[in-house]
Design a protein around this motif. Structure first.
Motif, PDB file in Angstrom:
ATOM      1  N   ILE A   1      10.964  61.782  23.488  1.00 61.46           N
ATOM      2  CA  ILE A   1      12.442  62.603  23.377  1.00 61.46           C
ATOM      3  C   ILE A   1      12.179  62.946  21.791  1.00 61.46           C
ATOM      4  CG2 ILE A   1      14.826  62.757  23.231  1.00 61.46           C
ATOM      5  CD1 ILE A   1      14.788  60.418  25.420  1.00 61.46           C
TER       6      ILE A   1
ATOM      7  N   TRP B   1      16.985  60.311  30.976  1.00 61.44           N
ATOM      8  CA  TRP B   1      15.843  60.438  30.019  1.00 61.44           C
ATOM      9  C   TRP B   1      15.150  59.234  29.355  1.00 61.44           C
ATOM     10  CZ3 TRP B   1      13.331  64.533  31.280  1.00 61.44           C
ATOM     11  CH2 TRP B   1      13.944  65.637  31.945  1.00 61.44           C
TER      12      TRP B   1
ATOM     13  N   ALA C   1      11.325  65.153  36.813  1.00 61.58           N
ATOM     14  CA  ALA C   1      11.416  64.493  35.721  1.00 61.58           C
ATOM     15  C   ALA C   1      11.275  62.871  35.675  1.00 61.58           C
ATOM     16  CB  ALA C   1      12.728  64.740  35.105  1.00 61.58           C
ATOM     17  N   GLY C   2      10.254  62.547  34.775  1.00 62.73           N
ATOM     18  CA  GLY C   2      10.171  61.323  34.707  1.00 62.73           C
ATOM     19  C   GLY C   2       8.812  60.873  35.662  1.00 62.73           C
TER      20      GLY C   2
ATOM     21  N   GLU D   1      20.129  62.345  35.462  1.00 62.81           N
ATOM     22  CA  GLU D   1      18.874  61.750  35.005  1.00 62.81           C
ATOM     23  C   GLU D   1      18.914  60.960  33.835  1.00 62.81           C
ATOM     24  OE1 GLU D   1      18.723  66.062  34.437  1.00 62.81           O
ATOM     25  OE2 GLU D   1      18.386  65.103  36.463  1.00 62.81           O
TER      26      GLU D   1
ATOM     27  N   LEU E   1      11.943  67.256  25.561  1.00 64.19           N
ATOM     28  CA  LEU E   1      11.797  66.103  26.488  1.00 64.19           C
ATOM     29  C   LEU E   1      10.401  66.149  27.127  1.00 64.19           C
ATOM     30  CD1 LEU E   1      15.216  66.568  27.821  1.00 64.19           C
ATOM     31  CD2 LEU E   1      14.643  64.566  26.862  1.00 64.19           C
TER      32      LEU E   1
ATOM     33  N   GLY F   1       8.645  65.273  29.801  1.00 62.79           N
ATOM     34  CA  GLY F   1       8.790  64.433  30.817  1.00 62.79           C
ATOM     35  C   GLY F   1       8.358  64.790  32.296  1.00 62.79           C
TER      36      GLY F   1
END
Ligand SMILES: [Zn+2]
Length: 456
Positions: free
Chosen positions: A347, A338, A256-257, A336, A394, A396
């Motif tokens: 988001i 976000w 994620a990210g 995490e 999300l 991501g």
């Protein structure tokens, strides 16, 4: 000559084992498949020509939250229509039982944002058998295979107390866990971003996992961190397997990210190495580059200490707001992050029970609408206004990572959704309706990431 109630003729049969598909007929009597192959001479009350179509067993979804909506939608149409006939439920540490008298309100508040509001949940049950007898009365045709959620288990013993379990508390948790496993639970799930999973240390997990292993069950985990600390979190999950002998499944595997994209190549290698050492570790993945969960996951989990009510009271205090904003913005959050990792813009609110009009709006839009110079102040004000009750999508993940995981032989595609229906409203993640069609349409037919047999 054999006679069946029904024959499906001339289908392409994928039997679900991954073996090569073949053309043939299927003879069915009552609710049983009685014969598969060439049934040219057989008679049937009804013959269905399925030339040009593929026929497969009902799909098993190894990771979803169907238990959170099944009482509201017992027909489970959103799952049946995507081919799923069996769901493994109780994932991410969030099972519907065990429930203790002392902490019934805690678990009710905690699971409220996940539950469909159409059904009045009595919460009168104390164990999974009690909950599933309610489900059985609903007349559902979906098969449900329950896991014990470690979060729910810990709430039953010590509520949202963040301290490590004492010897007595540990014994109480193991007793409840053992009872559920004796009653047929398939294993234990954890959700280590959600309190009280996030309050739980590795050793506590290992001790519970030993109980699960002694029943031949498995341990499924929503990792402590799927972003900046993804690798360490995979190591932790494998360490639980190594210490206890339990089989481990990493839930909805992802990186994620943007800064973490590509890390799944390393985590898949770590899994292969662990398997070579004798740890039975696998993972699952939903076929989308966006995630979905509740908005409380945007905050460091310590914000939830004492439960939802305590969190909302805390968020009214200016110093607390400032501390939380700094922790998030400066990247010191353990879970995490976000907001920092993908930004307000990525988001998007899926559903807000208190104020439905926010569904489909990004946090960036919501903050802008509220005005003011500090986005965190606007965010916290909004969070309080909707009592912290909303779900979000999300955006991501990297599509290439999703493909890498799907292609890997240690992964299984799952939906990670709950049963829903158009009348439920909101703007839910499409995985609730489309995970398995998307696997077969996009990743099998169009992109050929997997063969049809592997996909099925
Ligand atoms: Zn999860």
């Amino acid at each position: 000559m054999k006679a069946f109630d029904r024959i499906l003729r001339n289908g392409r049969i994928c039997d679900g084992t991954g073996n090569p598909s073949f053309h043939g007929d299927i003879g069915i009597s009552g609710d049983r498949i009685e014969a598969v192959g060439r049934l040219d001479a057989a008679q049937a009350a009804e013959t269905v020509d399925i030339s040009g179509l593929v026929v497969a067993p009902g799909f098993i979804d190894l990771h979803n939250h169907v238990d959170h909506g099944i009482l509201a939608y017992p027909d489970a149409n959103s799952y049946i229509m995507q081919g799923v006939t069996t769901s493994v439920v109780g994932n991410c540490g969030l099972s519907m039982a065990p429930v203790s008298d002392a902490h019934r309100e805690d678990v009710r508040d905690y699971l409220k944002p996940f539950l469909n509001k159409k059904h009045p949940y009595s919460w009168e049950w104390s164990d999974l058998s009690g909950f599933f007898s309610c489900v059985e009365q609903s007349g559902t045709i979906q098969n449900l295979a329950p896991l014990v959620g470690q979060g729910t288990l810990r709430i039953a013993v010590k509520g949202f107390d963040p301290t490590p379990a004492t010897g007595d508390e540990m014994a109480a948790m193991k007793k409840l866990l053992r009872a559920e496993l004796e009653n047929g639970a398939f294993g234990m799930s954890s959700g280590l971003i959600y309190p009280p999973g996030s309050y739980t240390g590795t050793e506590e997990l290992q001790e519970l996992a030993r109980v699960v292993a002694s029943f031949g069950g498995y341990y499924v985990t929503h990792l402590r961190n799927e972003g900046d600390r993804l690798i360490e979190s995979v190591d932790e999950a494998i360490a639980v397997g190594e210490a206890s002998g339990v089989s481990v499944q990493l839930s909805h595997h992802k990186a994620a990210g943007r800064g973490n994209w590509g890390k799944v190549n390393a985590t898949l290698r770590i899994m292969e190495e662990a398997r070579a050492r004798g740890v039975d570790v696998t993972c699952d993945v939903y076929p989308y580059p966006a995630a979905m969960t509740t908005i409380t996951s945007l905050l460091p989990s310590r914000a939830l200490e004492g439960g939802i009510g305590a969190m909302l009271a805390r968020l009214k205090i200016p110093e607390v707001r400032r501390e939380l904003a700094d922790e998030i913005w400066q990247g010191r959050m353990k879970e995490e992050n976000w907001i920092r990792g993908i930004g307000w813009r990525n988001i998007v609110i899926a559903e807000s029970r208190v104020e439905p009009r926010y569904a489909g709006m990004s946090l960036e839009e919501i903050i802008k609408e509220r005005g003011g110079s500090d986005p965190f102040e606007a965010f916290f004000d909004w969070f309080l206004e909707i009592h912290g009750e909303a779900t979000m999508v999300l955006f991501g993940m990297d599509e290439a990572d999703v493909r890498t995981i799907i292609a890997h032989p240690l992964s299984a595609v799952i939906s990670d959704s709950w049963v829903t229906a158009p009348e439920a409203g909101g703007r839910p993640h499409p995985r609730g309706y489309g995970s398995f069609p998307r696997l077969l349409g996009k990743y099998v037919r169009e992109e050929r990431v997997l063969s049809l047999e592997e996909g099925i």
